[in-house]
Write a protein that holds these residues in place. Structure first.
Motif, PDB file in Angstrom:
ATOM      1  N   PHE A  23       0.837  -1.206   0.000  1.00  0.00           N
ATOM      2  CA  PHE A  23       0.000   0.000   0.000  1.00  0.00           C
ATOM      3  C   PHE A  23       0.870   1.254   0.000  1.00  0.00           C
ATOM      4  CE2 PHE A  23      -2.376   3.337   2.263  1.00  0.00           C
ATOM      5  CZ  PHE A  23      -3.512   3.409   1.463  1.00  0.00           C
ATOM      6  N   PRO A 329     -16.421  -5.049   7.572  1.00  0.00           N
ATOM      7  CA  PRO A 329     -15.126  -4.701   6.963  1.00  0.00           C
ATOM      8  C   PRO A 329     -15.224  -4.314   5.492  1.00  0.00           C
ATOM      9  CG  PRO A 329     -14.935  -6.679   8.308  1.00  0.00           C
ATOM     10  CD  PRO A 329     -16.389  -6.353   8.217  1.00  0.00           C
ATOM     11  N   ASP A 330     -15.979  -5.081   4.699  1.00  0.00           N
ATOM     12  CA  ASP A 330     -16.069  -4.793   3.263  1.00  0.00           C
ATOM     13  C   ASP A 330     -16.651  -3.405   3.012  1.00  0.00           C
ATOM     14  OD1 ASP A 330     -15.049  -7.263   2.822  1.00  0.00           O
ATOM     15  OD2 ASP A 330     -16.953  -8.217   2.281  1.00  0.00           O
ATOM     16  N   TYR A 331     -17.708  -3.105   3.737  1.00  0.00           N
ATOM     17  CA  TYR A 331     -18.340  -1.792   3.574  1.00  0.00           C
ATOM     18  C   TYR A 331     -17.395  -0.681   4.007  1.00  0.00           C
ATOM     19  CZ  TYR A 331     -21.494   2.119   4.459  1.00  0.00           C
ATOM     20  OH  TYR A 331     -22.078   3.356   4.475  1.00  0.00           O
ATOM     21  N   GLN A 332     -16.705  -0.908   5.112  1.00  0.00           N
ATOM     22  CA  GLN A 332     -15.778   0.095   5.624  1.00  0.00           C
ATOM     23  C   GLN A 332     -14.642   0.357   4.639  1.00  0.00           C
ATOM     24  OE1 GLN A 332     -16.636   2.119   7.882  1.00  0.00           O
ATOM     25  NE2 GLN A 332     -15.870   1.449   9.851  1.00  0.00           N
ATOM     26  N   ILE A 333     -14.096  -0.714   4.067  1.00  0.00           N
ATOM     27  CA  ILE A 333     -12.987  -0.559   3.118  1.00  0.00           C
ATOM     28  C   ILE A 333     -13.434   0.237   1.897  1.00  0.00           C
ATOM     29  CG2 ILE A 333     -11.475  -1.808   1.515  1.00  0.00           C
ATOM     30  CD1 ILE A 333     -11.273  -4.013   3.634  1.00  0.00           C
ATOM     31  N   LYS A 334     -14.594  -0.124   1.347  1.00  0.00           N
ATOM     32  CA  LYS A 334     -15.099   0.589   0.169  1.00  0.00           C
ATOM     33  C   LYS A 334     -15.365   2.053   0.487  1.00  0.00           C
ATOM     34  CE  LYS A 334     -17.249  -3.444  -2.026  1.00  0.00           C
ATOM     35  NZ  LYS A 334     -18.536  -4.063  -2.440  1.00  0.00           N
ATOM     36  N   LYS A 335     -15.955   2.287   1.645  1.00  0.00           N
ATOM     37  CA  LYS A 335     -16.277   3.655   2.041  1.00  0.00           C
ATOM     38  C   LYS A 335     -15.011   4.484   2.238  1.00  0.00           C
ATOM     39  CE  LYS A 335     -18.457   6.282   5.775  1.00  0.00           C
ATOM     40  NZ  LYS A 335     -19.100   6.187   7.110  1.00  0.00           N
ATOM     41  N   MET A 336     -14.029   3.893   2.919  1.00  0.00           N
ATOM     42  CA  MET A 336     -12.791   4.623   3.195  1.00  0.00           C
ATOM     43  C   MET A 336     -11.982   4.874   1.928  1.00  0.00           C
ATOM     44  SD  MET A 336     -11.510   2.904   6.775  1.00  0.00           S
ATOM     45  CE  MET A 336     -12.499   3.034   8.270  1.00  0.00           C
ATOM     46  N   MET A 337     -11.943   3.880   1.046  1.00  0.00           N
ATOM     47  CA  MET A 337     -11.199   4.064  -0.200  1.00  0.00           C
ATOM     48  C   MET A 337     -11.859   5.113  -1.089  1.00  0.00           C
ATOM     49  SD  MET A 337      -8.428   2.499  -0.112  1.00  0.00           S
ATOM     50  CE  MET A 337      -7.997   2.950  -1.796  1.00  0.00           C
ATOM     51  N   LYS A 338     -13.176   5.139  -1.078  1.00  0.00           N
ATOM     52  CA  LYS A 338     -13.884   6.167  -1.842  1.00  0.00           C
ATOM     53  C   LYS A 338     -13.542   7.554  -1.307  1.00  0.00           C
ATOM     54  CE  LYS A 338     -18.496   7.737  -3.184  1.00  0.00           C
ATOM     55  NZ  LYS A 338     -19.966   7.504  -3.041  1.00  0.00           N
TER      56      LYS A 338
END
Length: 371
Positions: A23, A329-338
Motif C-alpha cells: 500500500f 469490513p467490506d463496507y468500511q474498506i469501500k467507504k474509506m477508499m472512496k
C-alpha cells in the motif's frame, strides 16, 4: 540540492528498500508519477520552506484524567459544580425525553397526565439552577477580572436554551479540555472522539434495533399485543421510543461537544440530528394546538404529528442499518477508499494550483534577477 536534502533522500531510499508494505509502495509510486507536475513547487521551496512542512497536525492521543489547577475562584467553582451539573443535565435530558415523546394528541383532544405535568415543573426548577450557575460564573469572572474563553461562554449561554447540552462541559479558561464522567478532564482531540465513538458503536446499534419490534407492533400486531399484555400499549411504545431518543440525543450531545469541527460532525450525522429534532417539531406543534379550539386544526395537527413520528421511525431504522454497515469490513474498506480517492483528487487539484503559482513566482524571480 543541499546536503540536508541529499541525506533525507538517501535515508528515504534506504527506507524504501526495507519497505514490504504494498500500500505504501503504491502511494509512493503515485507521488513519483507526478514529479514533473510538482517540479515548480520543489524549485520554490528554498524561498518558501513552508512548502516542505507536509506532516499533519492530527492529535490521536487519548489524554484523560488531566489535572487542572484551580488557580482562581472561578476555576474552583467549576471544579465543585462540574459533577453535579452533569447529573442535573442528564436528569433534565431524561425528563425532556419523557415530555417530548409522550406529549401527544389523541382523537382530537390534548391528553396530559399529572406525571408529565410534574416532570415539566421539575424541569423548570432545574432550569433555574442553570440560570443561577450562569449568573455565578459571570459574577466570579467580573469580580476577579477573569476572561472566559469565548467558546466556553457561548456554550454556557446555549445551556440556558437547552440545559442537557451541559452533558459535555468545556473548561471555562482552557476550552480544549472537557469534563467527562469516569474520564475526568480530558483533551478534546481526535483520539478522544474516536475512542468514545467506538465505545458507542455497538450499544447504539442495539438501541436502534429496538425500533424494529416497535414498527412491527404498530403496523401489524398492535391489537393482538395490547390484548395479550392487557395494558395501554401506547404507553409502552412511547417509553421505548423515548429511550431511543434519549440514547441518540445523549450520544449526539456528547460527541458534538468533543468534535472540533462541529459543522462537519453534523453533516456526517444528519440522520441522527433528524431523529433528535423531529420530536421537537411535533412537540412545538402540539404546544401551539393548546391555544387552538377548532377541531379541524386539531385534526391537521394530529396528522402532522403522526407523519413526523413515522418519519422519525424511518430515520431510526435507517440509522440502524447505517451503523450496522459501519462495522462490516467490506463496507468500511469501500467507504474509506472512496473517501481517500476523493481526498486524493482534491489534493492533486490543490497541488496543481500550487504548482501554477510556483511557476509564476519562479518566472517572476528570474525576470527580476535578469533586470
Amino acid at each position: 540540492m543541499d546536503q540536508k536534502t541529499v541525506d533525507k533522500k538517501a535515508a528515504l531510499i534506504s527506507a524504501i528498500d526495507r519497505c514490504q508494505n504494498p500500500f505504501i509502495i503504491a502511494q509512493m509510486e503515485a507521488i513519483l508519477q507526478r514529479e514533473q507536475v510538482l517540479s515548480p513547487i520543489g524549485k520554490l521551496s528554498k524561498d518558501y520552506p513552508l512548502l516542505l512542512q507536509v506532516q499533519s497536525n492530527r492529535d490521536i492521543s487519548l489524554q484523560t484524567g488531566l489535572r487542572i489547577k484551580a488557580v482562581n475562584k472561578l476555576t474552583k467553582y467549576q471544579e465543585i459544580i462540574v459533577w453535579p451539573k452533569f447529573i442535573i443535565a442528564l436528569i433534565m435530558l431524561v425528563i425532556a425525553a419523557a415530555i417530548i415523546n409522550n406529549f401527544s394528541v389523541n382523537e382530537g383532544e390534548l391528553q396530559y397526565s399529572s406525571f408529565i405535568s410534574s416532570l415539566a415543573v421539575i424541569y423548570g426548577l432545574l432550569w433555574g439552577l442553570f440560570v443561577l450557575d450562569a449568573l455565578m460564573v459571570i459574577f466570579l469572572a467580573y469580580t476577579n477580572k477573569i476572561k472566559i474563553a469565548q467558546s466556553s461562554f457561548i456554550r454556557k449561554l446555549l445551556c440556558l436554551i437547552f440545559p442537557p447540552i451541559a452533558i459535555g462541559q468545556r473548561h471555562l479558561l482552557e476550552p480544549e479540555k472537557i469534563w467527562l464522567p469516569f474520564y475526568a478532564w480530558s483533551k478534546c482531540n481526535e483520539g478522544l472522539f474516536n475512542h468514545l465513538k467506538k465505545q458507542f458503536s455497538i450499544p447504539m446499534i442495539v438501541i436502534a434495533l429496538l425500533i424494529i419490534p416497535v414498527l412491527l407492533i404498530e403496523w401489524q400486531f398492535y391489537e393482538a399485543v395490547e390484548t395479550f399484555l392487557n395494558t395501554d400499549l401506547s404507553l409502552i411504545l412511547g417509553l421505548v421510543q423515548g429511550f431511543i431518543w434519549l440514547a441518540f440525543t445523549f450520544e449526539f450531545l456528547l460527541l458534538i461537544a468533543i468534535a472540533n469541527d462541529k459543522f462537519n460532525y453534523i453533516k456526517k450525522n444528519w440522520i441522527d440530528l433528524l431523529i433528535i429534532l423531529l420530536p421537537f417539531v411535533s412537540f412545538v406543534r402540539s404546544l401551539r394546538l393548546v391555544k387552538v379550539a377548532k377541531i379541524t386544526q386539531l385534526s391537521r395537527g394530529y396528522k402532522l404529528r403522526a407523519l413526523l413520528m413515522k418519519a422519525r421511525e424511518g430515520f431510526i431504522f435507517a440509522s440502524f442499518f447505517y451503523r450496522l454497515l459501519a462495522v462490516k469490513p467490506d463496507y468500511q474498506i469501500k467507504k474509506m477508499m472512496k473517501k481517500l480517492n476523493e481526498n486524493q483528487k482534491e489534493r492533486e487539484i490543490i497541488e496543481e494550483d500550487l504548482a501554477k503559482l510556483s511557476s509564476w513566482l519562479n518566472k517572476r524571480n528570474t525576470d527580476q534577477q535578469d533586470l
